[in-house]
Design an enzyme around this catalytic site. Structure first.
Site, PDB file in Angstrom:
ATOM      1  CB  THR A 248      -0.895   0.059   1.257  1.00  0.00           C
ATOM      2  OG1 THR A 248      -1.550  -1.177   1.395  1.00  0.00           O
ATOM      3  CG2 THR A 248      -1.927   1.179   1.145  1.00  0.00           C
ATOM      4  CG  ASP A 252       0.116   6.842  -3.126  1.00  0.00           C
ATOM      5  OD1 ASP A 252      -0.260   7.110  -4.284  1.00  0.00           O
ATOM      6  OD2 ASP A 252      -0.602   6.267  -2.296  1.00  0.00           O
TER       7      ASP A 252
HETATM    8  O1  RIB Z   1      -2.413   4.424  -3.044  1.00  0.00           O
HETATM    9  C1  RIB Z   1      -2.784   3.886  -1.800  1.00  0.00           C
HETATM   10  C2  RIB Z   1      -3.929   4.660  -1.234  1.00  0.00           C
HETATM   11  O2  RIB Z   1      -5.028   4.543  -2.102  1.00  0.00           O
HETATM   12  C3  RIB Z   1      -4.403   4.183   0.112  1.00  0.00           C
HETATM   13  O3  RIB Z   1      -3.774   4.860   1.161  1.00  0.00           O
HETATM   14  C4  RIB Z   1      -5.906   4.372   0.051  1.00  0.00           C
HETATM   15  O4  RIB Z   1      -6.405   5.262   0.987  1.00  0.00           O
HETATM   16  C5  RIB Z   1      -6.202   4.824  -1.375  1.00  0.00           C
HETATM   17  O5  RIB Z   1      -6.389   6.189  -1.480  1.00  0.00           O
END
Ligand code: RIB
Length: 304
Positions: A248, A252
């Protein structure tokens, strides 16, 4: 000097369930473990850039509930300026993340307060846009607000990076306003209307999208690496070999890393090499923001 990044996007309260497999229809499956963690693609990207030392402003909305407080505290703890995150009556957005043993994730989001972001919120950030060299957006706030934000960012002279995730139909003229578009393999498959499964598919897809959108394109391929098209030149960036615990926020982390590397003057292709080191650290720990690395850790890994 324009050295700031403004991130306009989502903040989510993530519930991460560690599960051995996906449940069958009608089955109740005990999870091995559960954790709460601050998330949302926007906040995650903002936190990664801030942890690397970039001055970052976040624009978005959270509820007046306890989850909103937790998210604001987390972002501030890592150095993100949250003066432009509005508290609203809608409940704070949520992420429900099913994390498998091999690190792969199956996620759902509850939009909540993220869909309360307005054009006035973007107008309120006019001054910080003028101080930002880069504006980063995702697709977890309403599309028409994103579009307005992109227009305002371009008017203010910013470079615009759109993480077109989660994937949804987007008019081409909207994509053409962006300078850099970032997708994972699933999202790239959606926009290209064909499977993107390996380096070769990603190379072809990045070249096609770059030509169609007139933008630089990054397609991330998870542990297989990433492909970047910069000024029409397509390059494969291998990923760092690590033992992934949970992925996760890996994408990002990559985007926050690209933001930092661009700020210090690296080319986009070179920025992706640095970013690959950021996500390699992130996947070795549970959760999104807390697992993202500080600058020293990434520099050590990059030097190896
Ligand atoms: O990219 C991961 C994120 O995507 C998570 O933290 C979740 O909240 C979604 O927004």
């Amino acid at each position: 000097m324009r050295d700031k990044i403004t991130v306009i996007g989502s903040l989510n309260y993530d519930i991460v369930l560690k599960i051995p497999r996906l449940p069958e229809c009608g089955e109740t499956l005990p999870a091995d473990d559960a954790a709460f963690s601050p998330g949302g693609k926007g906040a995650n990207q903002a936190v990664q850039a801030a942890k690397l030392g970039v001055p970052v402003h976040m624009v978005g909305c959270v509820g007046t509930d306890g989850h909103g407080e937790v998210l604001l505290e987390a972002a501030r703890k890592y150095g993100v300026d949250t003066a432009h995150v509005r508290r609203c009556k809608e409940p704070t957005g949520m992420g429900i993340i099913n994390a498998m043993k091999d690190g792969s994730v199956f996620a759902c989001i509850v939009r909540g307060a993220n869909f309360a972001v307005t054009k006035e919120d973007i107008d309120g950030a006019k001054q910080i846009l003028k101080e930002s060299f880069l504006v980063i957006l995702q697709m977890e706030i309403p599309q028409e607000i994103n579009r307005y934000a992109i227009e305002k960012a371009k008017e203010a002279g910013c470079r615009v990076l759109l993480n077109a995730a989660p994937a949804e139909e987007i008019p081409l003229d909207y994509l053409k306003m962006c300078d850099i578009i970032v997708l994972n393999e699933v999202e790239a498959g959606f926009y290209l209307k064909t499977d993107v499964k390996n380096e070769e598919d990603a190379r072809k897809g990045a070249a096609l999208l770059a030509e169609t959108c007139g933008a630089d394109i990054i397609i991330t391929l998870g542990k297989a690496g990433a492909v970047v098209s910069e000024d029409g030149k397509v390059t494969f960036i291998p990923s760092r070999r690590v033992e992934a615990i949970e992925t996760t926020g890996a994408g990002d982390s990559f985007i926050g890393g690209v933001g930092y590397a661009l700020q210090i003057g690296r080319s986009l292709t070179d920025a992706c090499k640095f970013a690959a080191c950021c996500s390699a650290v992130t996947v070795c720990r549970l959760g999104a923001q807390d697992s993202m690395p500080f600058l020293e850790e990434v520099m050590e890994l990059e030097a190896e």
